[in-house]
Design a protein around this motif. Sequence first.
Motif, PDB file in Angstrom:
ATOM      1  N   ARG A  29     -14.548  23.394  48.413  1.00  0.00           N
ATOM      2  CA  ARG A  29     -15.794  22.944  47.670  1.00  0.00           C
ATOM      3  C   ARG A  29     -15.821  23.613  46.399  1.00  0.00           C
ATOM      4  O   ARG A  29     -14.278  23.782  46.076  1.00  0.00           O
ATOM      5  CB  ARG A  29     -16.470  23.659  48.406  1.00  0.00           C
ATOM      6  N   LEU A  30     -16.401  22.158  45.759  1.00  0.00           N
ATOM      7  CA  LEU A  30     -16.974  22.413  44.225  1.00  0.00           C
ATOM      8  C   LEU A  30     -17.850  22.478  43.750  1.00  0.00           C
ATOM      9  O   LEU A  30     -18.885  21.933  44.090  1.00  0.00           O
ATOM     10  CB  LEU A  30     -15.337  21.041  43.551  1.00  0.00           C
ATOM     11  N   VAL A 115     -12.622  11.534  51.695  1.00  0.00           N
ATOM     12  CA  VAL A 115     -13.974  11.484  51.036  1.00  0.00           C
ATOM     13  C   VAL A 115     -14.702  12.461  50.256  1.00  0.00           C
ATOM     14  O   VAL A 115     -14.097  13.677  50.448  1.00  0.00           O
ATOM     15  CB  VAL A 115     -14.517  11.089  52.346  1.00  0.00           C
ATOM     16  N   PHE A 116     -15.831  12.136  49.776  1.00  0.00           N
ATOM     17  CA  PHE A 116     -16.508  13.177  48.212  1.00  0.00           C
ATOM     18  C   PHE A 116     -17.657  13.648  48.921  1.00  0.00           C
ATOM     19  O   PHE A 116     -18.396  12.221  49.635  1.00  0.00           O
ATOM     20  CB  PHE A 116     -16.274  12.553  47.305  1.00  0.00           C
ATOM     21  N   PRO A 137     -10.862  17.891  54.296  1.00  0.00           N
ATOM     22  CA  PRO A 137     -11.018  17.362  55.892  1.00  0.00           C
ATOM     23  C   PRO A 137     -12.520  18.923  55.408  1.00  0.00           C
ATOM     24  O   PRO A 137     -12.851  18.934  56.738  1.00  0.00           O
ATOM     25  CB  PRO A 137      -9.531  18.577  55.658  1.00  0.00           C
ATOM     26  N   ALA A 138     -12.728  19.358  55.076  1.00  0.00           N
ATOM     27  CA  ALA A 138     -14.354  20.550  55.257  1.00  0.00           C
ATOM     28  C   ALA A 138     -15.301  19.585  55.632  1.00  0.00           C
ATOM     29  O   ALA A 138     -15.841  19.719  55.001  1.00  0.00           O
ATOM     30  CB  ALA A 138     -13.932  20.967  53.167  1.00  0.00           C
ATOM     31  N   LEU A 143     -20.240  18.058  58.223  1.00  0.00           N
ATOM     32  CA  LEU A 143     -20.668  17.189  59.091  1.00  0.00           C
ATOM     33  C   LEU A 143     -21.603  18.163  60.755  1.00  0.00           C
ATOM     34  O   LEU A 143     -22.310  17.704  61.100  1.00  0.00           O
ATOM     35  CB  LEU A 143     -20.273  16.244  58.971  1.00  0.00           C
ATOM     36  N   ASN A 144     -20.419  18.633  60.982  1.00  0.00           N
ATOM     37  CA  ASN A 144     -20.639  19.479  62.214  1.00  0.00           C
ATOM     38  C   ASN A 144     -21.599  20.515  62.409  1.00  0.00           C
ATOM     39  O   ASN A 144     -22.186  19.923  63.051  1.00  0.00           O
ATOM     40  CB  ASN A 144     -19.068  19.989  62.682  1.00  0.00           C
ATOM     41  N   GLU A 145     -21.428  21.353  61.543  1.00  0.00           N
ATOM     42  CA  GLU A 145     -22.931  22.136  60.866  1.00  0.00           C
ATOM     43  C   GLU A 145     -24.270  21.458  61.042  1.00  0.00           C
ATOM     44  O   GLU A 145     -25.062  21.479  60.818  1.00  0.00           O
ATOM     45  CB  GLU A 145     -22.381  22.987  59.774  1.00  0.00           C
ATOM     46  N   ARG A 146     -24.156  20.325  60.414  1.00  0.00           N
ATOM     47  CA  ARG A 146     -25.429  19.621  60.193  1.00  0.00           C
ATOM     48  C   ARG A 146     -26.138  19.041  61.545  1.00  0.00           C
ATOM     49  O   ARG A 146     -27.205  19.147  61.811  1.00  0.00           O
ATOM     50  CB  ARG A 146     -25.272  18.302  58.722  1.00  0.00           C
TER      51      ARG A 146
END
Length: 318
Positions: A29-30, A115-116, A137-138, A143-146
């Motif tokens: 993350r950033l 992707v960002f 990859p994060a 997306l899986n969590e959402r």
Amino acid sequence: TATHLLQAALKRVIDPSISQAGSLVDFDRLRFDFNSPQMIANAELESLEKLINDWIIEAHPLQVQDMNIEEAKAAGAIAMFGEKYGDMVRVVNVPDVSMELCGGTHVANTAEIGVFKIVSESGVAAGVRRIEAVAGPAILDYLNERDLIVSELGERFKAQPTEIVGRVVGLQSEIRVIEKELFKAREDLALAKVKALMTDAKLVGNNRLLVTRLDGVAGNALKSAAKDMVDNLGSRAVVVLGGIPDPNDDHKVTFVAAFGVDLVAQGLHAGKFIGDIARRCGGGGGGRPNLAQAGGRDSSALNGSLDFAREELISALS
């Protein structure tokens, strides 16, 4: 590299004068803090995200080289404000996109980012905003969590993903209606108690005095109740009511005072009196000589303030 692309996008989409005010670059993350007087609108966040992902898809190769500080600045490299640099600096260049002084780790090509995704935008200090994002990859974990959250909400509301927002909005509307009805019921009950309290009015000389606490009644209704009670008790009556209007908010106190016309003619002033009482609860207010309302913030002083009001009125009416 994603952080550099974000800063470049902010300058193009939002304001060329935007500058970095801090950052965190982690494995997955950033976080990027920047100077901005106002929040970034959702449409602008979408534009930022699209522009950055376009640069990623365009597969820009990075150029990294050590340069003389003056040469780097002349080339247009962005330096971190307040950062101290030596004579030689490392310049990270994404041609036609971004050029910054940076000693951090970078990809060889923007396509490696994959992707960002911006996950939040918020204010962290006066004139400073923060964007948090994930890349590479994060994104899949994000997306899986959402997706899991949306699935659980869909099961709870018995709704398709596209119907969830509408269902929640509908429930919020229902809750507001129920809360209003509940508040009205509590208020009606409290006002019914007021009428019963009229028999508790004390005789002070040839005057009638009632000072009591009544919670759960809004200011206007409390004021109306006090006026009605004075009208019924007579021209030499005084009614002072105080209470917490909302049971869920004990940081708000309301006072009202109603004085009969004969007492007003003698010089008593409801507005001045109730304002002094409210100040004992950290507030203030006032109004007309015969009818006034005031407020406070310290509910712990409510009972003591009403006791003081009772003593003051007994002294004034005796």
